[in-house]
Design a protein around this motif. Structure first.
Motif, PDB file in Angstrom:
ATOM      1  N   MET A  88      66.622 -63.274   1.805  1.00 25.83           N
ATOM      2  CA  MET A  88      65.329 -63.526   1.186  1.00 25.83           C
ATOM      3  C   MET A  88      65.415 -63.129  -0.283  1.00 25.83           C
ATOM      4  SD  MET A  88      62.069 -64.439   1.421  1.00 25.83           S
ATOM      5  CE  MET A  88      61.672 -64.545   3.143  1.00 25.83           C
ATOM      6  N   THR A  89      64.856 -63.957  -1.109  1.00 22.47           N
ATOM      7  CA  THR A  89      64.776 -63.634  -2.534  1.00 22.47           C
ATOM      8  C   THR A  89      63.354 -63.181  -2.862  1.00 22.47           C
ATOM      9  OG1 THR A  89      64.107 -65.864  -3.162  1.00 22.47           O
ATOM     10  CG2 THR A  89      66.504 -65.399  -3.086  1.00 22.47           C
ATOM     11  N   LYS A  90      63.225 -62.492  -3.968  1.00 22.47           N
ATOM     12  CA  LYS A  90      61.899 -62.073  -4.411  1.00 22.47           C
ATOM     13  C   LYS A  90      61.028 -63.306  -4.667  1.00 22.47           C
ATOM     14  CE  LYS A  90      59.440 -59.316  -7.818  1.00 22.47           C
ATOM     15  NZ  LYS A  90      59.546 -58.417  -8.985  1.00 22.47           N
ATOM     16  N   GLU A  91      61.608 -64.343  -5.227  1.00 25.72           N
ATOM     17  CA  GLU A  91      60.852 -65.563  -5.515  1.00 25.72           C
ATOM     18  C   GLU A  91      60.276 -66.170  -4.238  1.00 25.72           C
ATOM     19  OE1 GLU A  91      64.025 -64.966  -6.716  1.00 25.72           O
ATOM     20  OE2 GLU A  91      63.302 -64.374  -8.698  1.00 25.72           O
ATOM     21  N   ASN A  92      61.069 -66.215  -3.171  1.00 28.92           N
ATOM     22  CA  ASN A  92      60.575 -66.754  -1.905  1.00 28.92           C
ATOM     23  C   ASN A  92      59.538 -65.845  -1.267  1.00 28.92           C
ATOM     24  OD1 ASN A  92      61.932 -69.154  -1.992  1.00 28.92           O
ATOM     25  ND2 ASN A  92      63.627 -68.464  -0.724  1.00 28.92           N
ATOM     26  N   LYS A 107      56.332 -66.564  -2.828  1.00 26.89           N
ATOM     27  CA  LYS A 107      55.759 -67.805  -2.290  1.00 26.89           C
ATOM     28  C   LYS A 107      55.050 -67.540  -0.962  1.00 26.89           C
ATOM     29  CE  LYS A 107      59.059 -70.843  -4.552  1.00 26.89           C
ATOM     30  NZ  LYS A 107      60.230 -71.721  -4.386  1.00 26.89           N
ATOM     31  N   PHE A 108      55.639 -66.676  -0.131  1.00 28.76           N
ATOM     32  CA  PHE A 108      54.995 -66.285   1.124  1.00 28.76           C
ATOM     33  C   PHE A 108      53.670 -65.579   0.844  1.00 28.76           C
ATOM     34  CE2 PHE A 108      54.232 -62.721   4.037  1.00 28.76           C
ATOM     35  CZ  PHE A 108      53.973 -63.416   5.209  1.00 28.76           C
ATOM     36  N   THR A 159      48.290 -71.591   6.507  1.00 25.18           N
ATOM     37  CA  THR A 159      48.979 -71.118   7.713  1.00 25.18           C
ATOM     38  C   THR A 159      50.249 -71.904   8.023  1.00 25.18           C
ATOM     39  OG1 THR A 159      47.448 -72.405   9.089  1.00 25.18           O
ATOM     40  CG2 THR A 159      46.930 -70.069   8.742  1.00 25.18           C
ATOM     41  N   ASP A 160      50.273 -73.209   7.761  1.00 32.40           N
ATOM     42  CA  ASP A 160      51.502 -73.972   8.006  1.00 32.40           C
ATOM     43  C   ASP A 160      52.625 -73.481   7.103  1.00 32.40           C
ATOM     44  OD1 ASP A 160      50.323 -75.476   9.971  1.00 32.40           O
ATOM     45  OD2 ASP A 160      49.896 -77.186   8.667  1.00 32.40           O
ATOM     46  N   LYS A 161      52.302 -73.211   5.856  1.00 27.43           N
ATOM     47  CA  LYS A 161      53.296 -72.709   4.904  1.00 27.43           C
ATOM     48  C   LYS A 161      53.743 -71.296   5.317  1.00 27.43           C
ATOM     49  CE  LYS A 161      55.512 -72.877   0.927  1.00 27.43           C
ATOM     50  NZ  LYS A 161      56.675 -73.719   0.744  1.00 27.43           N
ATOM     51  N   ILE A 162      52.799 -70.451   5.715  1.00 30.01           N
ATOM     52  CA  ILE A 162      53.125 -69.092   6.163  1.00 30.01           C
ATOM     53  C   ILE A 162      54.105 -69.162   7.333  1.00 30.01           C
ATOM     54  CG2 ILE A 162      52.193 -67.020   7.270  1.00 30.01           C
ATOM     55  CD1 ILE A 162      49.569 -67.629   5.674  1.00 30.01           C
ATOM     56  N   ALA A 163      53.817 -70.024   8.303  1.00 27.30           N
ATOM     57  CA  ALA A 163      54.665 -70.145   9.497  1.00 27.30           C
ATOM     58  C   ALA A 163      56.097 -70.510   9.132  1.00 27.30           C
ATOM     59  CB  ALA A 163      54.075 -71.175  10.455  1.00 27.30           C
ATOM     60  N   SER A 164      56.272 -71.270   8.067  1.00 28.34           N
ATOM     61  CA  SER A 164      57.616 -71.714   7.689  1.00 28.34           C
ATOM     62  C   SER A 164      58.507 -70.563   7.232  1.00 28.34           C
ATOM     63  CB  SER A 164      57.534 -72.778   6.589  1.00 28.34           C
ATOM     64  OG  SER A 164      57.174 -72.208   5.342  1.00 28.34           O
ATOM     65  N   ASP A 191      66.906 -66.129   4.970  1.00 30.73           N
ATOM     66  CA  ASP A 191      65.780 -66.394   4.081  1.00 30.73           C
ATOM     67  C   ASP A 191      64.448 -66.441   4.837  1.00 30.73           C
ATOM     68  OD1 ASP A 191      66.208 -68.738   5.453  1.00 30.73           O
ATOM     69  OD2 ASP A 191      66.045 -70.046   3.703  1.00 30.73           O
ATOM     70  N   LYS A 192      64.417 -65.870   6.049  1.00 26.61           N
ATOM     71  CA  LYS A 192      63.209 -65.850   6.871  1.00 26.61           C
ATOM     72  C   LYS A 192      62.763 -64.416   7.126  1.00 26.61           C
ATOM     73  CE  LYS A 192      63.194 -70.328   7.852  1.00 26.61           C
ATOM     74  NZ  LYS A 192      62.130 -71.233   7.478  1.00 26.61           N
ATOM     75  N   ILE A 193      61.492 -64.286   7.484  1.00 23.39           N
ATOM     76  CA  ILE A 193      60.925 -62.980   7.817  1.00 23.39           C
ATOM     77  C   ILE A 193      61.098 -62.752   9.317  1.00 23.39           C
ATOM     78  CG2 ILE A 193      58.823 -61.600   7.912  1.00 23.39           C
ATOM     79  CD1 ILE A 193      57.865 -63.280   5.456  1.00 23.39           C
ATOM     80  N   LYS A 194      61.795 -61.682   9.664  1.00 19.15           N
ATOM     81  CA  LYS A 194      62.023 -61.291  11.052  1.00 19.15           C
ATOM     82  C   LYS A 194      60.901 -60.371  11.548  1.00 19.15           C
ATOM     83  CE  LYS A 194      64.419 -60.074  14.778  1.00 19.15           C
ATOM     84  NZ  LYS A 194      64.381 -60.856  15.973  1.00 19.15           N
ATOM     85  N   MET A 195      60.414 -59.483  10.653  1.00 16.84           N
ATOM     86  CA  MET A 195      59.374 -58.538  11.049  1.00 16.84           C
ATOM     87  C   MET A 195      58.528 -58.142   9.848  1.00 16.84           C
ATOM     88  SD  MET A 195      59.474 -54.680  12.596  1.00 16.84           S
ATOM     89  CE  MET A 195      59.992 -54.089  11.007  1.00 16.84           C
ATOM     90  N   ILE A 196      57.241 -58.001  10.096  1.00 18.12           N
ATOM     91  CA  ILE A 196      56.319 -57.384   9.135  1.00 18.12           C
ATOM     92  C   ILE A 196      55.656 -56.220   9.842  1.00 18.12           C
ATOM     93  CG2 ILE A 196      54.220 -57.606   7.763  1.00 18.12           C
ATOM     94  CD1 ILE A 196      54.790 -60.533   7.424  1.00 18.12           C
ATOM     95  N   ASN A 197      55.664 -55.066   9.197  1.00 18.15           N
ATOM     96  CA  ASN A 197      54.970 -53.889   9.684  1.00 18.15           C
ATOM     97  C   ASN A 197      53.962 -53.516   8.605  1.00 18.15           C
ATOM     98  OD1 ASN A 197      54.212 -51.687  11.178  1.00 18.15           O
ATOM     99  ND2 ASN A 197      56.173 -50.637  11.054  1.00 18.15           N
ATOM    100  N   ALA A 198      52.678 -53.722   8.896  1.00 22.40           N
ATOM    101  CA  ALA A 198      51.613 -53.544   7.904  1.00 22.40           C
ATOM    102  C   ALA A 198      50.883 -52.221   8.106  1.00 22.40           C
ATOM    103  CB  ALA A 198      50.623 -54.698   8.006  1.00 22.40           C
ATOM    104  N   PHE A 199      50.522 -51.588   6.999  1.00 22.15           N
ATOM    105  CA  PHE A 199      49.802 -50.321   6.992  1.00 22.15           C
ATOM    106  C   PHE A 199      48.616 -50.443   6.056  1.00 22.15           C
ATOM    107  CE2 PHE A 199      54.172 -49.539   8.004  1.00 22.15           C
ATOM    108  CZ  PHE A 199      54.138 -48.613   9.029  1.00 22.15           C
TER     109      PHE A 199
END
Length: 115
Positions: free
Chosen positions: A1-5, A8-9, A18-23, A102-110
């Motif tokens: 993953m790049t900072k630029e991508n 974009k997320f 949501t379609d873009k987020i899912a990608s 270049d994909k997100i595997k996990m998000i842990n939000a606080f």
């Protein structure tokens, strides 16, 4: 993953695309939301994660999001966010991310809320 991508997320989330987020997610992704009974709610798998994303958008509706301090370190990322609402209430938070390519595997939000 790049900072630029990652930016974009973040932009897609801010615009509720949501379609873009899912990608940006892997099929086996995990989203550990900042609200819910666990504390937070954990969503597993892309379809369920997207339900969680929509739930969070609804939960924070009416707020204006600001994101800063976006960092990407190989397969790890982090950013801070602030939601400001019309009634002047503010929520502060951060998301910790794990990437697979270049994909997100996990998000842990606080989050921190004012009383």
């Amino acid at each position: 993953m790049t900072k630029e991508n990652l930016l974009k997320f973040i932009e897609a989330w801010g615009n509720q695309k949501t379609d873009k987020i899912a990608s940006f997610f892997t099929e086996d992704c995990i989203y550990k939301a900042s609200v819910g009974p666990e504390p937070g709610t954990t969503y597993n798998g892309k379809k369920t994660v997207m339900e969680g994303v929509r739930n969070m958008m609804e939960h924070d509706s009416g707020g204006k999001a600001y994101v800063e301090n976006v960092k990407v370190y190989e397969d790890f990322g982090v950013y801070e966010w602030t939601y400001v609402f019309k009634d002047k209430s503010i929520i502060f938070g951060c998301d910790l991310l794990q990437f697979k390519g270049d994909k997100i595997k996990m998000i842990n939000a606080f989050r921190k809320t004012t009383s």
